[in-house]
Write an enzyme that holds these catalytic residues in place. Structure first.
Site, PDB file in Angstrom:
ATOM      1  N   GLU A   1       0.814  -1.215   0.000  1.00 14.93           N
ATOM      2  CA  GLU A   1       0.000   0.000   0.000  1.00 14.93           C
ATOM      3  C   GLU A   1       0.849   1.267   0.000  1.00 14.93           C
ATOM      4  OE1 GLU A   1      -3.076   0.346  -0.482  1.00 14.93           O
ATOM      5  OE2 GLU A   1      -4.183  -1.401   0.282  1.00 14.93           O
TER       6      GLU A   1
ATOM      7  N   GLU B   1      -3.937 -10.572  -0.212  1.00 12.61           N
ATOM      8  CA  GLU B   1      -4.774 -10.487   0.986  1.00 12.61           C
ATOM      9  C   GLU B   1      -6.194 -10.822   0.571  1.00 12.61           C
ATOM     10  OE1 GLU B   1      -4.429  -6.674   3.016  1.00 12.61           O
ATOM     11  OE2 GLU B   1      -2.268  -6.675   2.698  1.00 12.61           O
TER      12      GLU B   1
HETATM   13  C1  IPT Z   1      -5.160  -3.785   3.558  1.00 10.29           C
HETATM   14  C2  IPT Z   1      -3.783  -3.638   4.118  1.00 10.29           C
HETATM   15  O1  IPT Z   1      -2.828  -4.007   3.184  1.00 10.29           O
HETATM   16  C3  IPT Z   1      -3.570  -4.415   5.352  1.00 10.29           C
HETATM   17  O2  IPT Z   1      -2.399  -3.957   5.959  1.00 10.29           O
HETATM   18  C4  IPT Z   1      -4.729  -4.298   6.272  1.00 10.29           C
HETATM   19  O3  IPT Z   1      -4.896  -2.982   6.625  1.00 10.29           O
HETATM   20  C5  IPT Z   1      -5.956  -4.763   5.571  1.00 10.29           C
HETATM   21  O4  IPT Z   1      -6.178  -3.995   4.449  1.00 10.29           O
HETATM   22  C6  IPT Z   1      -7.197  -4.640   6.388  1.00 10.29           C
HETATM   23  O5  IPT Z   1      -7.107  -5.188   7.648  1.00 10.29           O
HETATM   24  S1  IPT Z   1      -5.580  -2.284   2.753  1.00 10.29           S
HETATM   25  C7  IPT Z   1      -7.296  -2.395   2.511  1.00 10.29           C
HETATM   26  C8  IPT Z   1      -7.986  -1.362   3.301  1.00 10.29           C
HETATM   27  C9  IPT Z   1      -7.643  -2.338   1.079  1.00 10.29           C
END
Ligand code: IPT
Length: 956
Positions: A418, A488
């Site tokens: 990010e 993720e």
């Molecule tokens: C994504 C992040 O990469 C991760 O660090 C964490 O924040 C996760 O979301 C949510 O728990 S960013 C997401 C808001 C698209």
């Protein structure tokens, strides 16, 4: 006249990575050179600003006797019982003004002091190096009054040459650590901000002729079965691998037959790199990672990542993890069928990677880089697109790659997380590709894949993932040729994630989809005397993101949550399906490399959930991807005529390094006959006696039709219930506007339904109670009819629900709730042992289970709906037996749903006198909307006409 008041602290806001440190090099835990751990108790002084105190504490002879103490490794905000400030949790917002590279004047600064003697056998020749494995966020270091330098890059190692400064006794090591620095702009990961020296500090003797940097190249040719080894070393020497009869000079290439390293078969060869002055142990794994045919292939085969994102976390130590905790993570992962880890969002403690090599996990090693907070200003001034910051980015890339390059487990480097897009990222990717062409490069933020070797996304919905699998997603020419991973997905916040099985189906169906990494491994709850576990806001932070920091597959104490149990089932390496009617089971090896010879298979046959016979099943040692059909034995003869089913399990045939023989790796269950539904003729007639009706064993209030007791068991009357305490996934993320059902349900008033009694009718064979259940201020409602019948002993409640009006939202749940005054132990025949919901039910195994009311609760850090058991045929508790027609969802707790809904922490929940029982015909799916898609349409609980029944009897 103008003058600068703080010339000595410019480094804090300097975009450069620092000065004085040695170039990065390969990390190793131990060699035959001596070392001295400087972990332990250090003197500590906290100041509110970078220069509130001068630096005279670094001088020899400084008297620090009145200073406090902290433990290194550690974070000072987690020590001193609050005397040293407290943690701050933000997801992506910078907790300081976005004014790069400046940081607030209020900049907690911890002066650390440690006086040490050299061991008496410390060699007098050669040099020495002082190594810091992790300091957040910026440190300035002195030894014996001489400044060594300063550095940033919190989760990266920094070494300083100190041989010329050491003395036999009374060495004074002084470290000034600033919580905020220019480096903080590059470290905006979604986690607690936790300053301190949180990884090891070590003094390493560097013998003359000792090992410098070295790079182990160990590839595997799957066409020949040979491995090729070459160890490049700054200092010439020899490389020996006794098991392979290898004894070659550094820089020399040797090819021999080997067993390859994979996450499934983590074969490591012990070797030694010996230079004139030092012997460094090597653990060599031969494997080749390539991008070929648009796929990530290892040793010639495409791999399917069944991964998780792992932050380092311990509820008391924060990110200062000990080796046993790291090992526990790896063991838990292996025992739950995971095969991959993304080290979100920074390189982990190096010992963790040793464990990944040893036990077998594919690793995406991610650089310590995130600038997420710049999204608030449309990425203006983003450091990754500003050349002034590029040296710092390259320094971070190099410190990661050089440190970790000798780990066979690391197959992909990740630039960070990010951070938008920009030239700095391209520079990092170019540097990494050039330095290590034998691994791939990952970064999610660039959907055009300009710099990367895999197309990676986070939280893409199922339908989009399917399109990507079908190669119908378009994109740049480069992207279209790349494999896809979800770096993720499956946001494990609170109850959930739902929909994992549906993702896995897609991953297994489309070759281009190479799996994904659940967000995330562990809830970052901070152990707290009053709250149990604290989350964002509990330390009075002015900006915070609440319990978004508790989104792991394991609870803060590393107890597996139902999400991990579900994931284990969904990703199991062997697929077991059956045709119960014909007594055939079909076994498929879903691994990428190993055959099934490590597993033993067992069958068992259950009648009404009780195992009546079992035995072993002989299954061929199928190669990866192969299937076989195996005939089950003849079903046992049993006169009871109950419900029959087969269960087949795959177990470890022998002890392994990560689990004992008999550990269940996979299982399948299938019916061998239909379930006989509970039914009886309605022979009894409701009889009025004053203000009571009696019907079989039950007594009712004649005016309201409310059930009062069954046999001797008093109950508070069952009535329709549609409310559940919204889960984090029901509530949804703030950026999702039209599907945040937690809010929509509340707006509609589903948490405060009113029950209007329409009529109580005593007929010949039934007591019928008609009601209308609806929220204030709305015209929608649920016409609900309760029909009670009995055969004199048993009592049947048939519920029929007819929605009225225009229902635009699904229902949270649909069933009845009633209260019992006494209940503790619970036994049921149905899904278990853990909780399940419509889209989190893969791991729910049908059987006979026992628990207690307390044992049924799932301790989500922020209380919310939990604990339902699926497919329940019958349950016994509190003197009652309840059978379902059809099967139902069962929940029981010592507090009401309203109390559960109001609680912010587990400690807000206090048991009352009544056990509240929910018998549900339906539950709405869970989904993953706290960050990702909601439940898929097939898991919606639509407001539709419904009929369901329960049969009550007493067990006392
Ligand atoms: C994504 C992040 O990469 C991760 O660090 C964490 O924040 C996760 O979301 C949510 O728990 S960013 C997401 C808001 C698209």
């Amino acid at each position: 006249m103008s003058f600068r008041t703080t010339p000595s602290v410019d480094y804090v806001e300097d975009v450069s990575p620092g000065s004085g440190a040695l170039p990065p090099r390969a990390w190793y835990a131990a060699s035959d050179a001596q070392s001295l751990s400087l972990n332990g108790s250090w003197r500590f002084r906290l100041s509110a600003t970078v220069d509130a105190e001068d630096d005279s504490f670094a001088e020899e002879g400084y008297e620090a006797g009145d200073w406090a103490e902290v433990t290194v490794p550690g974070h000072w905000v987690l020590q001193g019982d609050g005397a040293f400030g407290s943690p701050i949790y933000t997801n992506h917002l910078y907790p300081f003004p976005v004014d790069p590279p400046h940081v607030p004047t209020e900049n907690p600064t911890g002066d650390h002091l440690r006086v040490f003697d050299l061991p008496s056998d410390w060699p007098s020749d050669g040099g020495a190096v002082l190594r810091f494995d992790g300091v957040e966020s910026c440190a300035r270091v002195w030894l014996n009054g001489t400044e060594l330098g300063e550095f940033k890059g919190s989760r990266l190692p920094h070494e300083f040459a100190v041989g010329h400064l050491l003395k036999p006794g009374g060495n004074v090591l002084a470290v000034r650590v600033h919580q905020w620095s220019a480096g903080s702009y590059l470290e905006d990961q979604d986690q607690w901000w936790l300053p301190g020296i949180f990884r090891d500090v070590t003094l390493l003797h560097r013998p003359a002729g000792g090992v410098g940097d070295f790079f182990v190249h160990a590839s595997y040719d799957h066409t020949t079965g040979e491995g090729t080894l070459r160890v490049d070393s700054d200092v010439d020497g020899r490389v020996t691998v006794p098991a392979l009869d290898i004894d070659v000079a550094t820089g020399e290439t040797v090819t021999v037959a080997v067993e390859p390293w994979t996450a499934e078969t983590p074969k490591l060869y012990d070797g030694v790199l010996a230079t004139e002055g030092e012997r460094v142990p090597l653990r060599i794994g031969f494997r080749t990672v390539v991008l070929e045919d648009g796929l990530v292939k290892v040793n010639g085969r495409a791999v399917l990542f069944k991964g998780v994102n792992r932050h380092e976390w311990h509820p008391e130590q924060g990110r200062a993890l000990d080796l046993e905790t790291m090992r526990e993570d790896v063991l838990l992962m292996k025992r739950h069928n995971l095969n991959a880890v993304r080290t979100s969002h920074y390189p982990p403690h190096p010992a963790f990677l040793d464990l990944c090599d040893e036990y077998g996990l594919w690793v995406i090693d991610e650089c310590d880089l995130e600038t997420h907070g710049f999204t608030e200003q449309d990425w203006r001034d983003n450091p990754v697109d500003d050349d002034r910051w590029t040296p710092a980015l390259l320094d971070r890339a190099a410190r990661m790659v050089e440190r970790d390059k000798n780990h066979p487990s690391v197959v992909i480097w990740s630039l960070g997380n990010e951070a938008g897009t920009g030239r700095g990222l391209t520079a990092m990717a170019e540097w990494i590709h050039d330095r290590d062409p034998e691994r791939l490069v990952h970064y999610e933020g660039d959907w055009n894949c300009r710099d990367t070797d895999v197309y990676s996304r986070m939280y893409a919905f199922h339908d989009e993932v399917e399109k990507i699998g079908q190669r119908l997603d378009g994109g740049t020419h480069r992207r279209r040729e790349l494999p896809f991973i979800q770096c993720e997905y499956g946001h494990a916040m609170g109850n959930g994630p739902g929909g994992l099985a549906d993702y896995q189906e897609l991953f297994e169906k489309y070759e281009r989809l190479q799996g994904g990494f659940i967000w995330e491994w562990i809830d970052h709850g901070v152990k707290h005397a009053e709250l149990g576990y604290a989350y964002g806001g509990d330390f009075g932070e002015e900006l915070h993101d609440g319990n978004f920091v508790c989104d792991g597959l394991v609870f803060p104490d590393r107890t597996p949550s139902p999400g991990l149990v579900e994931y284990k089932k969904v990703i199991e390496p062997v697929h077991i399906e059956g045709d119960g009617a014909n007594g055939i089971v079909r076994i498929t090896n879903k691994q990428d490399f190993a055959d099934l010879s490590a597993l033993a298979f067992e069958w068992s046959c259950q009648v009404d959930g009780e195992t009546v016979e079992s035995g072993s099943l002989s299954v061929p040692a199928l190669a990866p991807g192969e299937s076989a059909e195996v005939k089950l034995p003849e079903p046992p003869v049993d006169g009871r005529g109950g419900e029959r089913q087969w269960t087949v399990r795959a177990l470890l045939a022998d002890d392994t390094s990560w689990a004992a023989k008999g550990h269940v790796v996979a299982w399948g269950q299938f019916a061998a006959g239909a379930r006989p539904l509970p039914s009886f003729p309605a022979t009894d007639r409701p009889v009025r006696d004053g203000n009571r009706f009696t019907l079989g064993p039950a007594a009712f209030d004649a005016r309201t039709g409310a059930l009062l007791s069954i046999g001797g068991v008093e109950v508070s009357a069952p009535r329709l219930d549609v409310w559940r305490a919204p889960t984090d996934n029901d509530d949804g993320a703030e950026w999702q506007t039209d599907t945040r059902y937690g809010t929509l349900w509340r707006t509609l008033g589903l948490h405060r339904m009113r029950h209007r009694l329409v009529s109580v009718e005593a007929g010949d064979d039934a007591l019928t109670v008609r009601t209308r259940v609806a929220p204030a201020a709305r015209e929608v409602g649920l016409d609900t009819v309760y029909r009670w019948t009995s055969d004199g002993e048993r009592l049947r409640l048939s519920v029929s629900v007819t929605p009225e009006g225009d229902w635009t939202v699904p229902l949270p749940r649909l069933g009845v709730r009633f209260g019992l005054s006494e209940a503790d132990s619970v036994e049921w025949f149905g899904g278990g042992p853990g909780e399940a919901y419509p889209d989190t039910r893969a791991a729910s195994m049908v059987g006979r289970w026992q628990s207690t009311v307390d044992g049924l609760q799932t301790p989500y850090v922020r209380p919310q709906e939990n604990g339902a058991r699926a497919d329940v045929r019958w349950v016994e508790l509190g003197g009652l037996r309840i059978e379902g027609d059809p099967e139902f969802w069962f929940t029981a707790r010592r507090w009401t749903t309203e109390q559960l809904d109001a609680a912010r922490h587990r400690t807000d929940l206090t048991p009352g006198d009544t056990v509240w029982v929910n018998l549900d015909h339906g539950q709405h799916g869970i989904g993953s909307q706290s960050c990702g898609p909601g439940p898929l349409p097939q898991y919606f609980l639509k407001a539709e006409p419904a009929q369901f029944a329960f049969v009550f009897s007493t067990t006392r």
